[in-house]
Design a protein around this motif. Structure first.
Motif, PDB file in Angstrom:
ATOM      1  N   SER A  26      33.155  51.253  41.854  1.00 54.46           N
ATOM      2  CA  SER A  26      33.434  50.369  42.709  1.00 54.46           C
ATOM      3  C   SER A  26      32.520  50.984  43.830  1.00 54.46           C
ATOM      4  N   SER A  27      32.582  50.080  44.795  1.00 55.85           N
ATOM      5  CA  SER A  27      31.606  50.271  46.023  1.00 55.85           C
ATOM      6  C   SER A  27      32.673  50.661  47.539  1.00 55.85           C
ATOM      7  N   LEU A  28      33.915  51.009  47.217  1.00 56.52           N
ATOM      8  CA  LEU A  28      34.505  51.338  48.383  1.00 56.52           C
ATOM      9  C   LEU A  28      33.971  52.448  49.022  1.00 56.52           C
ATOM     10  N   THR A  29      34.378  52.384  50.113  1.00 57.50           N
ATOM     11  CA  THR A  29      33.816  53.565  51.323  1.00 57.50           C
ATOM     12  C   THR A  29      35.129  54.453  51.681  1.00 57.50           C
ATOM     13  N   PRO A  30      35.024  55.557  52.077  1.00 58.26           N
ATOM     14  CA  PRO A  30      36.399  56.312  52.657  1.00 58.26           C
ATOM     15  C   PRO A  30      36.843  55.536  53.848  1.00 58.26           C
ATOM     16  N   GLY A  31      38.251  55.459  53.688  1.00 55.28           N
ATOM     17  CA  GLY A  31      38.911  54.664  54.608  1.00 55.28           C
ATOM     18  C   GLY A  31      39.112  53.246  54.141  1.00 55.28           C
ATOM     19  N   LEU A  32      38.668  52.723  52.901  1.00 50.28           N
ATOM     20  CA  LEU A  32      39.020  51.601  52.702  1.00 50.28           C
ATOM     21  C   LEU A  32      39.695  51.611  51.122  1.00 50.28           C
ATOM     22  N   GLU A  33      40.202  52.820  51.043  1.00 50.13           N
ATOM     23  CA  GLU A  33      40.669  53.107  49.651  1.00 50.13           C
ATOM     24  C   GLU A  33      41.761  52.158  49.343  1.00 50.13           C
ATOM     25  N   ASP A  34      42.652  51.765  50.344  1.00 47.45           N
ATOM     26  CA  ASP A  34      44.028  51.310  49.995  1.00 47.45           C
ATOM     27  C   ASP A  34      43.761  49.749  50.566  1.00 47.45           C
ATOM     28  N   SER A  35      42.664  49.279  50.780  1.00 48.79           N
ATOM     29  CA  SER A  35      42.406  47.819  51.090  1.00 48.79           C
ATOM     30  C   SER A  35      41.624  47.192  50.132  1.00 48.79           C
ATOM     31  N   ARG A  79      41.174  45.457  43.154  1.00 48.52           N
ATOM     32  CA  ARG A  79      40.343  44.424  43.782  1.00 48.52           C
ATOM     33  C   ARG A  79      40.379  43.105  42.808  1.00 48.52           C
ATOM     34  N   LYS A  80      40.110  43.254  41.554  1.00 52.66           N
ATOM     35  CA  LYS A  80      39.894  42.319  40.732  1.00 52.66           C
ATOM     36  C   LYS A  80      41.357  41.487  40.628  1.00 52.66           C
ATOM     37  N   GLN A  81      42.651  41.963  40.799  1.00 55.55           N
ATOM     38  CA  GLN A  81      43.617  41.312  40.575  1.00 55.55           C
ATOM     39  C   GLN A  81      44.312  40.683  41.965  1.00 55.55           C
ATOM     40  N   GLY A  82      43.640  41.079  42.987  1.00 57.08           N
ATOM     41  CA  GLY A  82      43.907  40.616  44.458  1.00 57.08           C
ATOM     42  C   GLY A  82      45.098  41.695  44.818  1.00 57.08           C
ATOM     43  N   TRP A  83      45.309  42.990  44.469  1.00 56.25           N
ATOM     44  CA  TRP A  83      46.067  43.693  45.360  1.00 56.25           C
ATOM     45  C   TRP A  83      45.553  44.494  46.112  1.00 56.25           C
ATOM     46  N   ARG A  84      46.134  44.646  47.508  1.00 55.61           N
ATOM     47  CA  ARG A  84      45.478  45.063  48.629  1.00 55.61           C
ATOM     48  C   ARG A  84      45.346  46.902  48.344  1.00 55.61           C
ATOM     49  N   SER A  85      45.979  47.446  47.511  1.00 57.52           N
ATOM     50  CA  SER A  85      45.564  48.991  47.285  1.00 57.52           C
ATOM     51  C   SER A  85      45.995  49.193  45.864  1.00 57.52           C
TER      52      SER A  85
END
Ligand SMILES: C[S@@+](CC[C@H](N)C(=O)[O-])C[C@H]1O[C@@H](n2cnc3c(N)ncnc32)[C@H](O)[C@@H]1O
Length: 274
Positions: A26-35, A79-85
């Motif tokens: 995944s390419s998420l950065t800190p702070g984006l974990e749950d979005s 992310r794939k399934q469209g959940w925010r977290s």
């Protein structure tokens, strides 16, 4: 308060099943974990570019966090399934096991940001959902969001007014910012869970259910005992989506029995008299 929807719900037919235990990137950065799940392609690309720009300036803790994200199959699946977290999977797993959400229900979602649990409640047919968080939450179609502190004296009444009737399910995923000092973190989250339970005892209708996040540390047993008076069944559970290294647990109570709640001093004080 209704805002214009800015985010999309999970795609029709999105799988609500557990995530395969495969390492994914995944390419998420800190702070984006749950979005993660709700991000548009543009937002994802922005996150990627931020990730690259700051790659050299990370602290060791941030690097550890990022490595964990990169290998977390739940982050990618959200992310794939469209959940925010990724937290959405915890509720999915709890619901699959305890059958907490049924079509037509009224639900309170405490600690709702960024909205993963709310999305799950909508998807599984809840008819009315009121969510609360300290942080703003992008609107979730089918739910009403309140931005505020659960500990505010007038908040329980405000939430009850918005719901407009007894709740079938009160869920709390509220968590304070952790200090790293486990005893302190434990006491803080227990304060939130106890407040959520007090609120649930006031707002739930007969047969209702309550689920709350706690951190292991001893006093969660007292909470469980307190719950056993007022609910037909009380369990604790660690859903597979909850990280093994985290002391997080969920207490799950079903079959609320209003007659088993200790009476208040005066009928006039009873906030359930809505
Ligand atoms: C783990 S997150 C919830 C994730 C959410 N269930 C989801 O699925 O997206 C915990 C949330 O609790 C919220 N929170 C903590 N203390 C709170 C309080 N006193 N009142 C309202 N929200 C609170 C935090 O702001 C945070 O967004």
């Amino acid at each position: 308060m209704t805002r214009r929807p800015t985010s999309r719900p999970p795609a029709k037919g999105a799988r609500l099943s557990r995530v395969p235990g495969k390492a994914l990137v995944s390419s998420l950065t800190p702070g984006l974990e749950d979005s993660s799940g709700d991000a548009s392609a543009a937002r994802t690309n922005r996150a990627k570019s931020v990730s690259l720009r700051t790659a050299m300036g990370r602290t060791t803790a941030q690097q550890r966090w990022l490595a964990r994200q990169l290998n977390d199959p739940y982050v990618q699946a959200a992310r794939k399934q469209g959940w925010r977290s990724r937290a959405a999977f915890k509720l999915i797993e709890l619901d699959d096991r305890f059958h907490l959400i049924r079509p037509g229900m009224r639900v309170i979602d405490l600690g709702a940001a960024p909205g993963g649990w709310t999305q799950v409640a909508v998807k599984r047919g809840a008819r009315q959902i009121v969510g609360l968080d300290l942080l703003p939450v992008d609107p979730v179609p089918g739910a009403e969001m309140v931005e505020g502190d659960f500990n505010d004296a007038d908040m329980p009444q405000r939430l009850m007014d918005l719901l407009g009737g007894r709740a079938d399910l009160v869920m709390s995923d509220m968590a304070p910012n952790t200090t790293g000092h486990s005893a302190t973190d434990h006491m803080r989250i227990m304060g939130l869970a106890e407040g959520a339970l007090d609120f649930a005892l006031q707002v739930l209708g007969e047969g209702g259910a309550f689920v709350a996040k706690v951190f292991q540390g001893g006093s969660e047993k007292a909470l469980l005992n307190q719950m056993k008076h007022a609910f037909a069944s009380v369990k604790h559970a660690k859903p597979p989506a909850s990280r093994k290294e985290s002391s997080e647990l969920y207490v799950v109570a079903t079959g609320f029995r209003p007659d088993r709640v200790l009476p208040l001093t005066s009928a006039d004080d009873d906030p359930r008299a809505v």
